[in-house]
Design a protein around this motif. Structure first.
Motif, PDB file in Angstrom:
ATOM      1  N   PHE A 187      -1.156   1.051   9.511  1.00 12.17           N
ATOM      2  CA  PHE A 187      -2.327   1.598   9.303  1.00 12.17           C
ATOM      3  C   PHE A 187      -3.610   1.497  10.120  1.00 12.17           C
ATOM      4  CE2 PHE A 187      -1.531   1.503   4.331  1.00 12.17           C
ATOM      5  CZ  PHE A 187      -0.912   2.679   4.495  1.00 12.17           C
ATOM      6  N   TRP A 188      -3.403   0.350  10.691  1.00 10.11           N
ATOM      7  CA  TRP A 188      -4.565   0.054  11.897  1.00 10.11           C
ATOM      8  C   TRP A 188      -4.556   1.095  12.933  1.00 10.11           C
ATOM      9  CZ3 TRP A 188      -8.043  -3.290  10.467  1.00 10.11           C
ATOM     10  CH2 TRP A 188      -7.758  -4.437   9.742  1.00 10.11           C
ATOM     11  N   ARG A 189      -3.431   1.437  13.183  1.00  9.08           N
ATOM     12  CA  ARG A 189      -3.488   2.679  14.350  1.00  9.08           C
ATOM     13  C   ARG A 189      -3.725   3.808  14.266  1.00  9.08           C
ATOM     14  NH1 ARG A 189       1.069  -0.726  14.865  1.00  9.08           N
ATOM     15  NH2 ARG A 189       2.453   0.847  14.337  1.00  9.08           N
ATOM     16  N   ARG A 190      -3.906   4.228  12.947  1.00  7.87           N
ATOM     17  CA  ARG A 190      -4.171   5.503  12.521  1.00  7.87           C
ATOM     18  C   ARG A 190      -5.771   6.102  12.524  1.00  7.87           C
ATOM     19  NH1 ARG A 190       0.626   8.600  10.655  1.00  7.87           N
ATOM     20  NH2 ARG A 190      -1.101  10.075   9.983  1.00  7.87           N
ATOM     21  N   LYS A 191      -5.849   7.073  13.203  1.00 10.34           N
ATOM     22  CA  LYS A 191      -7.419   7.748  13.234  1.00 10.34           C
ATOM     23  C   LYS A 191      -8.003   8.268  11.926  1.00 10.34           C
ATOM     24  CE  LYS A 191      -7.521   8.450  18.381  1.00 10.34           C
ATOM     25  NZ  LYS A 191      -7.870   9.356  19.584  1.00 10.34           N
ATOM     26  N   ASP A 192      -6.646   8.673  11.027  1.00 14.69           N
ATOM     27  CA  ASP A 192      -7.122   9.111   9.919  1.00 14.69           C
ATOM     28  C   ASP A 192      -7.090   8.259   8.889  1.00 14.69           C
ATOM     29  OD1 ASP A 192      -4.603   8.727   9.913  1.00 14.69           O
ATOM     30  OD2 ASP A 192      -4.039  11.045  10.008  1.00 14.69           O
TER      31      ASP A 192
ATOM     32  N   LEU B 218      -0.366   6.945  -6.402  1.00 14.95           N
ATOM     33  CA  LEU B 218      -0.806   7.688  -5.115  1.00 14.95           C
ATOM     34  C   LEU B 218       0.332   7.896  -4.237  1.00 14.95           C
ATOM     35  CD1 LEU B 218      -3.999   5.787  -4.493  1.00 14.95           C
ATOM     36  CD2 LEU B 218      -3.755   7.581  -6.056  1.00 14.95           C
ATOM     37  N   ASP B 219       1.168   8.912  -4.872  1.00 16.02           N
ATOM     38  CA  ASP B 219       2.541   9.284  -4.120  1.00 16.02           C
ATOM     39  C   ASP B 219       2.352  10.984  -3.691  1.00 16.02           C
ATOM     40  OD1 ASP B 219       2.838  10.790  -6.582  1.00 16.02           O
ATOM     41  OD2 ASP B 219       4.562   9.507  -7.047  1.00 16.02           O
TER      42      ASP B 219
ATOM     43  N   ASP C  91       4.482   7.847   1.437  1.00 13.57           N
ATOM     44  CA  ASP C  91       3.968   9.235   1.191  1.00 13.57           C
ATOM     45  C   ASP C  91       2.510   9.425   1.507  1.00 13.57           C
ATOM     46  OD1 ASP C  91       6.247   9.660  -0.121  1.00 13.57           O
ATOM     47  OD2 ASP C  91       5.438   9.547  -2.267  1.00 13.57           O
ATOM     48  N   LEU C  92       1.862   8.307   1.473  1.00 16.59           N
ATOM     49  CA  LEU C  92       0.220   8.631   2.406  1.00 16.59           C
ATOM     50  C   LEU C  92       0.481   9.110   3.652  1.00 16.59           C
ATOM     51  CD1 LEU C  92      -2.714   8.367   2.097  1.00 16.59           C
ATOM     52  CD2 LEU C  92      -2.702   5.969   2.806  1.00 16.59           C
ATOM     53  N   LEU C  93       1.325   8.497   4.609  1.00 17.04           N
ATOM     54  CA  LEU C  93       1.275   8.747   5.909  1.00 17.04           C
ATOM     55  C   LEU C  93       1.832  10.343   5.942  1.00 17.04           C
ATOM     56  CD1 LEU C  93       2.770   5.382   7.379  1.00 17.04           C
ATOM     57  CD2 LEU C  93       0.616   6.250   7.554  1.00 17.04           C
TER      58      LEU C  93
ATOM     59  N   ALA D  61      -7.090  15.006   4.494  1.00 18.93           N
ATOM     60  CA  ALA D  61      -7.754  14.942   5.881  1.00 18.93           C
ATOM     61  C   ALA D  61      -7.819  13.462   6.444  1.00 18.93           C
ATOM     62  CB  ALA D  61      -9.147  15.649   5.779  1.00 18.93           C
ATOM     63  N   TYR D  62      -8.177  12.750   5.308  1.00 19.60           N
ATOM     64  CA  TYR D  62      -8.146  11.277   5.927  1.00 19.60           C
ATOM     65  C   TYR D  62      -8.205  10.308   4.583  1.00 19.60           C
ATOM     66  CZ  TYR D  62     -13.404  11.085   5.437  1.00 19.60           C
ATOM     67  OH  TYR D  62     -14.691  11.069   4.853  1.00 19.60           O
ATOM     68  N   ALA D  63      -7.787   9.255   4.736  1.00 19.04           N
ATOM     69  CA  ALA D  63      -7.868   8.140   3.682  1.00 19.04           C
ATOM     70  C   ALA D  63      -8.593   7.179   3.896  1.00 19.04           C
ATOM     71  CB  ALA D  63      -6.511   7.695   3.287  1.00 19.04           C
ATOM     72  N   LEU D  64      -9.449   6.333   2.999  1.00 16.64           N
ATOM     73  CA  LEU D  64     -10.293   5.256   3.181  1.00 16.64           C
ATOM     74  C   LEU D  64      -9.590   4.405   2.116  1.00 16.64           C
ATOM     75  CD1 LEU D  64     -14.110   5.093   3.686  1.00 16.64           C
ATOM     76  CD2 LEU D  64     -12.884   3.406   2.082  1.00 16.64           C
ATOM     77  N   LEU D  65      -9.235   3.128   2.759  1.00 18.38           N
ATOM     78  CA  LEU D  65      -8.484   2.209   2.069  1.00 18.38           C
ATOM     79  C   LEU D  65      -9.436   0.678   1.941  1.00 18.38           C
ATOM     80  CD1 LEU D  65      -5.066   3.026   3.463  1.00 18.38           C
ATOM     81  CD2 LEU D  65      -6.118   4.075   1.142  1.00 18.38           C
ATOM     82  N   ASP D  66      -9.264   0.272   1.077  1.00 24.54           N
ATOM     83  CA  ASP D  66     -10.026  -1.278   0.773  1.00 24.54           C
ATOM     84  C   ASP D  66      -9.233  -1.915   0.237  1.00 24.54           C
ATOM     85  OD1 ASP D  66     -12.560  -2.603   0.770  1.00 24.54           O
ATOM     86  OD2 ASP D  66     -12.151  -2.945  -1.051  1.00 24.54           O
ATOM     87  N   VAL D  67      -7.882  -1.645  -0.281  1.00 27.82           N
ATOM     88  CA  VAL D  67      -6.861  -2.468  -0.751  1.00 27.82           C
ATOM     89  C   VAL D  67      -5.594  -2.243  -0.449  1.00 27.82           C
ATOM     90  CG1 VAL D  67      -8.388  -2.958  -2.876  1.00 27.82           C
ATOM     91  CG2 VAL D  67      -6.901  -0.971  -2.933  1.00 27.82           C
TER      92      VAL D  67
END
Length: 308
Positions: free
Chosen positions: A260-265, A204-205, A231-233, A242-248
């Motif tokens: 990551f905690w401070r990102r609204k996206d 995921l790059d 690369d995600l940021l 638009a946004y990312a949902l991360l469980d791992v």
């Protein structure tokens, strides 16, 4: 003969209790109090590699309680010992629920509606149809196929990509590096459920994100090692995603000071998409224990050369 449970005490207690309920005659040891290593004939490993397993030279098999085994394959273990991963119906159901929930949330623009509520705004969003919302799944293993079938039943156009060719009813299937671009191009939401191997590390790059349509949504419920964090940021900052949902995540628990905690996206869930429970997986482990002692092939064997 002894079964060694190599995991944290809370996890081992639940599994040992479920296994003893099925067969009270089973004898267990827990890490690191295994006693005589030569008496250990079967090893059960949880979500983290406990260390060097190569001292258990009489082990007939190693059983992971997780579907992913990349952590286990980094350990030392006796040469030639077969390894099995967990393919649990309860785990599959959990993953399907999790992913269908977030796909429907994306379709019905839940993120925008929640933001409007926080701001006290009454907004009018156009209704979108599932048929116009293409979803792609990286990884057509047990979990990927179960998720794809459910999404097809809900009316989504579903594509899947895997290392080798797969056939799933109602799913447009792609395989190999040469077909990855065609898989990515139409997607509005992409789910990663790949195993973590040398080939999928950091997949995921920026190159992969560039193949997606602008404003696509990423859901990673595979492994944290799949994500190139920088690369995600960048993809989020540019609007490619638009946004990312991360469980791992690469480091778990995710450190409190992680960006990551401070990102609204970025939506974070703490590796809870699917968890194998002792009550639903113990029967398969017991079956594999009996198969190992009898010299029979294991259920859900792992090919170390492939990494899954």
């Amino acid at each position: 003969m002894t079964i060694l449970y190599a995991a944290d005490p809370a996890e081992s207690e639940a599994w040992i209790g479920s296994l003893r309920a099925l067969d009270p005659k089973l004898d267990f040891a827990t890490w690191p109090d295994w006693g005589d290593p030569d008496k250990v004939d079967f090893i059960i490993v949880g979500g983290r590699s406990p260390g060097d397993l190569s001292i258990f030279k009489n082990a007939r098999a190693i059983q992971s309680t997780w579907a992913g085994v990349n952590h286990l394959l980094k350990s030392k273990f006796p040469p030639g010992v077969p390894i099995a991963r967990m393919v649990d119906q309860g785990l599959s159901a959990n993953m399907v629920e999790y992913l269908v929930y977030w796909v429907l949330d994306a379709l019905r623009q839940g993120r925008e509606l929640r933001a409007a509520q926080r701001e006290g705004k009454w907004i009018d969003l156009p209704l979108r149809w599932a048929r116009d919302f293409p979803v792609g799944i990286l990884g057509l293993g047990t979990l990927g196929v179960a998720t794809a079938e459910k999404l097809v039943g809900l009316g989504f156009p579903v594509s899947g990509w895997s290392r080798t060719a797969k056939t799933v009813a109602g799913v447009r299937a792609f395989h190999g590096a040469g077909q990855l671009g065609d898989f990515l191009a139409p997607l509005k939401l992409m789910i990663c459920l790949l195993p973590l191997t040398n080939d999928t590390e950091g997949i995921l790059d920026a190159k992969l994100f560039a193949g997606l349509t602008d404003g696509a949504i990423l859901v990673n419920a595979g492994r944290g090692g799949h994500t190139n964090d920088a690369d995600l940021l960048a993809a989020l900052d540019s609007g490619k995603l638009a946004y990312a949902l991360l469980d791992v995540f690469r480091e778990e628990p995710l450190p409190p000071d992680h960006v990551f905690w401070r990102r609204k996206d970025i939506v974070i869930t703490p590796h809870v998409a699917a968890i194998t429970r002792a009550g639903t997986g113990a029967e398969d482990i017991l079956e594999n224990y009996r198969r190992a002692l009898a010299g029979k092939p294991l259920l859900n064997p792992v090919d170390p050369s492939r990494g899954y």
